[in-house]
Design a protein around this motif. Structure first.
Motif, PDB file in Angstrom:
ATOM      1  N   ASP A   1       0.013  -5.066  11.929  1.00  0.00           N
ATOM      2  CA  ASP A   1       0.346  -3.975  11.024  1.00  0.00           C
ATOM      3  C   ASP A   1      -0.956  -3.319  10.565  1.00  0.00           C
ATOM      4  O   ASP A   1      -1.811  -3.965   9.957  1.00  0.00           O
ATOM      5  N   PRO A   2      -1.139  -2.029  10.858  1.00  0.00           N
ATOM      6  CA  PRO A   2      -2.396  -1.373  10.463  1.00  0.00           C
ATOM      7  C   PRO A   2      -2.625  -1.378   8.955  1.00  0.00           C
ATOM      8  O   PRO A   2      -3.771  -1.319   8.502  1.00  0.00           O
ATOM      9  N   ALA A   3      -1.535  -1.450   8.173  1.00  0.00           N
ATOM     10  CA  ALA A   3      -1.701  -1.499   6.718  1.00  0.00           C
ATOM     11  C   ALA A   3      -2.425  -2.786   6.306  1.00  0.00           C
ATOM     12  O   ALA A   3      -3.257  -2.775   5.386  1.00  0.00           O
ATOM     13  N   LEU A   4      -2.126  -3.902   6.994  1.00  0.00           N
ATOM     14  CA  LEU A   4      -2.813  -5.160   6.695  1.00  0.00           C
ATOM     15  C   LEU A   4      -4.270  -5.102   7.127  1.00  0.00           C
ATOM     16  O   LEU A   4      -5.162  -5.618   6.429  1.00  0.00           O
ATOM     17  N   VAL A   5      -4.510  -4.479   8.280  1.00  0.00           N
ATOM     18  CA  VAL A   5      -5.893  -4.335   8.747  1.00  0.00           C
ATOM     19  C   VAL A   5      -6.700  -3.497   7.763  1.00  0.00           C
ATOM     20  O   VAL A   5      -7.822  -3.849   7.392  1.00  0.00           O
TER      21      VAL A   5
ATOM     22  N   ARG B   1       0.015 -14.333   5.524  1.00  0.00           N
ATOM     23  CA  ARG B   1      -0.920 -14.899   4.555  1.00  0.00           C
ATOM     24  C   ARG B   1      -1.872 -13.862   3.952  1.00  0.00           C
ATOM     25  O   ARG B   1      -2.564 -14.162   2.973  1.00  0.00           O
ATOM     26  N   VAL B   2      -1.950 -12.674   4.559  1.00  0.00           N
ATOM     27  CA  VAL B   2      -2.974 -11.702   4.163  1.00  0.00           C
ATOM     28  C   VAL B   2      -2.828 -11.289   2.702  1.00  0.00           C
ATOM     29  O   VAL B   2      -3.776 -11.373   1.910  1.00  0.00           O
ATOM     30  N   GLU B   3      -1.649 -10.838   2.321  1.00  0.00           N
ATOM     31  CA  GLU B   3      -1.467 -10.316   0.972  1.00  0.00           C
ATOM     32  C   GLU B   3      -1.608 -11.415  -0.083  1.00  0.00           C
ATOM     33  O   GLU B   3      -2.156 -11.179  -1.168  1.00  0.00           O
ATOM     34  N   ALA B   4      -1.141 -12.630   0.238  1.00  0.00           N
ATOM     35  CA  ALA B   4      -1.279 -13.743  -0.700  1.00  0.00           C
ATOM     36  C   ALA B   4      -2.750 -14.084  -0.916  1.00  0.00           C
ATOM     37  O   ALA B   4      -3.188 -14.378  -2.042  1.00  0.00           O
ATOM     38  N   ALA B   5      -3.536 -14.029   0.157  1.00  0.00           N
ATOM     39  CA  ALA B   5      -4.968 -14.327   0.041  1.00  0.00           C
ATOM     40  C   ALA B   5      -5.676 -13.269  -0.793  1.00  0.00           C
ATOM     41  O   ALA B   5      -6.557 -13.600  -1.615  1.00  0.00           O
ATOM     42  N   ILE B   6      -5.326 -12.021  -0.602  1.00  0.00           N
ATOM     43  CA  ILE B   6      -5.938 -10.939  -1.385  1.00  0.00           C
ATOM     44  C   ILE B   6      -5.600 -11.110  -2.868  1.00  0.00           C
ATOM     45  O   ILE B   6      -6.461 -10.956  -3.746  1.00  0.00           O
ATOM     46  N   LYS B   7      -4.347 -11.438  -3.150  1.00  0.00           N
ATOM     47  CA  LYS B   7      -3.943 -11.635  -4.547  1.00  0.00           C
ATOM     48  C   LYS B   7      -4.707 -12.812  -5.178  1.00  0.00           C
ATOM     49  O   LYS B   7      -5.117 -12.747  -6.346  1.00  0.00           O
ATOM     50  N   TYR B   8      -4.882 -13.868  -4.415  1.00  0.00           N
ATOM     51  CA  TYR B   8      -5.596 -15.032  -4.940  1.00  0.00           C
ATOM     52  C   TYR B   8      -7.058 -14.692  -5.211  1.00  0.00           C
ATOM     53  O   TYR B   8      -7.630 -15.079  -6.244  1.00  0.00           O
TER      54      TYR B   8
ATOM     55  N   ALA C   1     -11.267 -14.573   4.260  1.00  0.00           N
ATOM     56  CA  ALA C   1     -10.940 -14.961   5.633  1.00  0.00           C
ATOM     57  C   ALA C   1     -10.643 -16.459   5.716  1.00  0.00           C
ATOM     58  O   ALA C   1      -9.741 -16.892   6.456  1.00  0.00           O
ATOM     59  N   ASP C   2     -11.393 -17.264   4.947  1.00  0.00           N
ATOM     60  CA  ASP C   2     -11.171 -18.718   4.964  1.00  0.00           C
ATOM     61  C   ASP C   2      -9.824 -19.080   4.365  1.00  0.00           C
ATOM     62  O   ASP C   2      -9.121 -19.976   4.865  1.00  0.00           O
ATOM     63  N   ILE C   3      -9.415 -18.372   3.297  1.00  0.00           N
ATOM     64  CA  ILE C   3      -8.095 -18.613   2.699  1.00  0.00           C
ATOM     65  C   ILE C   3      -6.993 -18.334   3.715  1.00  0.00           C
ATOM     66  O   ILE C   3      -6.017 -19.089   3.834  1.00  0.00           O
ATOM     67  N   ILE C   4      -7.153 -17.265   4.468  1.00  0.00           N
ATOM     68  CA  ILE C   4      -6.119 -16.859   5.434  1.00  0.00           C
ATOM     69  C   ILE C   4      -6.064 -17.830   6.601  1.00  0.00           C
ATOM     70  O   ILE C   4      -4.989 -18.283   7.011  1.00  0.00           O
TER      71      ILE C   4
ATOM     72  N   PRO D   1      -1.412 -20.377  -6.482  1.00  0.00           N
ATOM     73  CA  PRO D   1      -0.346 -20.329  -7.497  1.00  0.00           C
ATOM     74  C   PRO D   1       0.888 -19.624  -6.943  1.00  0.00           C
ATOM     75  O   PRO D   1       0.790 -18.734  -6.093  1.00  0.00           O
ATOM     76  N   SER D   2       2.053 -20.072  -7.422  1.00  0.00           N
ATOM     77  CA  SER D   2       3.312 -19.497  -6.913  1.00  0.00           C
ATOM     78  C   SER D   2       3.506 -18.058  -7.332  1.00  0.00           C
ATOM     79  O   SER D   2       4.175 -17.291  -6.651  1.00  0.00           O
ATOM     80  N   SER D   3       2.956 -17.646  -8.479  1.00  0.00           N
ATOM     81  CA  SER D   3       3.117 -16.264  -8.930  1.00  0.00           C
ATOM     82  C   SER D   3       1.781 -15.723  -9.392  1.00  0.00           C
ATOM     83  O   SER D   3       1.074 -16.357 -10.185  1.00  0.00           O
ATOM     84  N   LEU D   4       1.421 -14.577  -8.839  1.00  0.00           N
ATOM     85  CA  LEU D   4       0.193 -13.876  -9.186  1.00  0.00           C
ATOM     86  C   LEU D   4       0.501 -12.405  -9.302  1.00  0.00           C
ATOM     87  O   LEU D   4       1.482 -11.913  -8.723  1.00  0.00           O
ATOM     88  N   PRO D   5      -0.308 -11.634 -10.025  1.00  0.00           N
ATOM     89  CA  PRO D   5      -0.079 -10.183 -10.079  1.00  0.00           C
ATOM     90  C   PRO D   5      -0.107  -9.604  -8.671  1.00  0.00           C
ATOM     91  O   PRO D   5      -0.878 -10.032  -7.811  1.00  0.00           O
ATOM     92  N   ASP D   6       0.751  -8.637  -8.437  1.00  0.00           N
ATOM     93  CA  ASP D   6       0.835  -8.008  -7.119  1.00  0.00           C
ATOM     94  C   ASP D   6      -0.455  -7.292  -6.769  1.00  0.00           C
ATOM     95  O   ASP D   6      -1.016  -6.553  -7.565  1.00  0.00           O
TER      96      ASP D   6
END
Length: 460
Positions: free
Chosen positions: A282-286, A309-316, A335-338, A347-352
């Motif tokens: 997905d180019p949006a993820l890239v 995993r991309v969006e979760a890693a960015i949020k973290y 990159a290591d988180i992903i 965490p199960s819930s983080l700000p979007d």
């Protein structure tokens, strides 16, 4: 409980020459010039088109209307007589246009503009067998147009459920029947909000195909030739790019383009379009990873292998940074988180964080809400009309009834109808609703027979 599978929507087919030759301008606003011409070379194919039209060059949402006509024509089996019989409401749905107060006015204007436009193709037309053919004769995209409309306080508009008939030109209809078409991606079109973005998508997709049907990975076009193909009025390269920028952004966000590169300067600029392949990320993820300074190849790899995993890693990462913790190498940390999620307890819930998919879903919701609101407005308007006094009902819908029934009823019957509606013996608003529905379902003949019987003098 057994649940039926949702029906499979048919592919969106469009005649290739219609998009390839740039008959329509992608611009949403255009002065009503009676003549225009374009001359360009794209992909080794030279095109020269001269156009004339008393209502100006077709443009903007006219491309949506034309696509809707093509879909309905194909759905009806591409009739040999080239006639398409439908309703404005069905055309609106096939054109994927939002139902609002301006839709049927715009469709009427667009249909008339297309009907009034004639074209001379000097070079570039290709017949269904792939042979290059040079035309020096004028033709239209459709030959005849029959419709019902009604005067409003602003401009005339089509009756949504009345009969609409269009006869396509022999050139266009025969090419569709011969299968000289290509499929457009419904998921791309539904994610493009602006008409000029949808028009540019169709143009790029048409030139993406070679004459043997091969799909190109990239398309390189000189900017000034592309300007001609798009029907952009501005001549300065900077203004041409400005006219294309929004459409480029939407096409990238919709997952159609992986990259758009501008090569060169001034008059010699060239656009290189890189199309997304089915197995690409997905180019949006890239783009999201690139915004956090992760290198291009690495961003593509991570978005391809670990898209979930991309969006979760960015949020973290954003969460850790907001807590004031020092991260010496943010791109490497993300990159290591992903790539090695087991090392981190997220965490199960983080700000979007930035979430392109949610934005798309929100857009779908807005469109659905708009359509529901339009339907509710129609129902509310009908209820309000039925609550009016008989004479006021006639003032509201009398013009519609006279327009629909002028031919099937005699002048005497029309007079009786008017008297009966004004007296309240017949509810004018209800009758107008039933008449437009009968016209839409091609049951006008039965409707008129019953109405004539109702208008006969009552036995004393």
């Amino acid at each position: 409980m057994y649940r039926k599978k949702p029906p499979q929507l048919p592919p969106l087919l469009t005649e290739r020459n219609l998009d390839r030759l740039g008959f329509f301008s992608i611009q949403t606003r255009l002065s009503a010039e009676s003549t225009w011409k374009s001359h360009f070379q794209v992909g080794g194919r030279t095109v020269e088109v001269h156009g004339e039209g008393t209502r100006g060059r077709p443009h903007g949402a006219d491309t949506d209307i034309m696509l809707g006509l093509e879909q309905l024509f194909v759905a009806q089996g591409s009739p040999e007589d080239n006639w398409l019989h439908t309703t404005p409401n069905a055309l609106r749905e096939a054109a994927m246009m939002t139902k609002n107060g301006r839709a049927f006015r715009r469709i009427r204007e667009g249909l008339l503009r297309i009907w009034a436009a004639g074209f001379i193709v000097r070079e570039g037309w290709v017949d269904p067998t792939g042979r290059p053919v040079r035309f020096n004769a004028a033709f239209r995209l459709f030959e005849e147009l029959r419709y019902w409309d009604i005067e409003t306080s602003d401009l005339p508009e089509l009756l949504p459920d009345a009969r609409l008939s269009v006869r396509l030109s022999d050139q266009l209809a025969s090419s569709i029947r011969a299968g000289f078409t290509h499929a457009l991606r419904r998921e791309v079109l539904t994610h493009l909000e602006q008409p000029h973005s949808r028009a540019l998508y169709r143009l790029a997709e048409a030139h993406r195909y070679t004459d043997d049907g091969t799909m190109l990975r990239t398309l390189s076009v000189p900017l000034l030739d592309w300007r001609e193909a798009c029907g952009i009025r501005e001549e300065r390269p900077s203004k041409v790019m400005r006219a294309l920028d929004t459409a480029h952004d939407e096409l990238a966000a919709a997952g159609y383009l992986t990259d758009i590169q501008v090569v060169g300067r001034g008059q010699k600029q060239r656009l290189d379009y890189v199309f997304r392949q089915e197995n690409e990320p997905d180019p949006a993820l890239v783009r999201l990873l690139r915004e956090y300074r992760i290198g291009g190849p690495r961003a593509v790899q991570l978005a391809t292998e670990f898209p979930q995993r991309v969006e979760a890693a960015i949020k973290y990462y954003d969460h850790v940074k907001a807590q004031g913790k020092l991260i010496r190498n943010p791109p490497g940390f993300i990159a290591d988180i992903i790539a090695d999620a087991e090392k981190y307890e997220l965490p199960s819930s983080l700000p979007d964080a930035q979430n392109p998919e949610k934005a798309r879903e929100a857009q779908k919701v807005r469109i659905l809400q708009s359509e529901n609101e339009a339907h509710q407005q129609y129902e509310t308007r009908l209820a309000e009309q039925l609550a009016l006094a008989p004479r006021d009902q006639w003032k509201e819908v009398g013009a519609t009834l006279l327009l629909l029934l002028k031919k099937p009823l005699s002048s005497d019957e029309l007079k009786v109808l008017q008297e009966r509606c004004r007296s309240g013996d017949i509810q004018a608003a209800r009758l107008a609703h039933e008449a437009t529905r009968a016209a839409a379902t091609f049951e006008m003949q039965d409707f008129v027979v019953k109405l004539k019987a109702q208008l006969k003098p009552k036995a004393s």
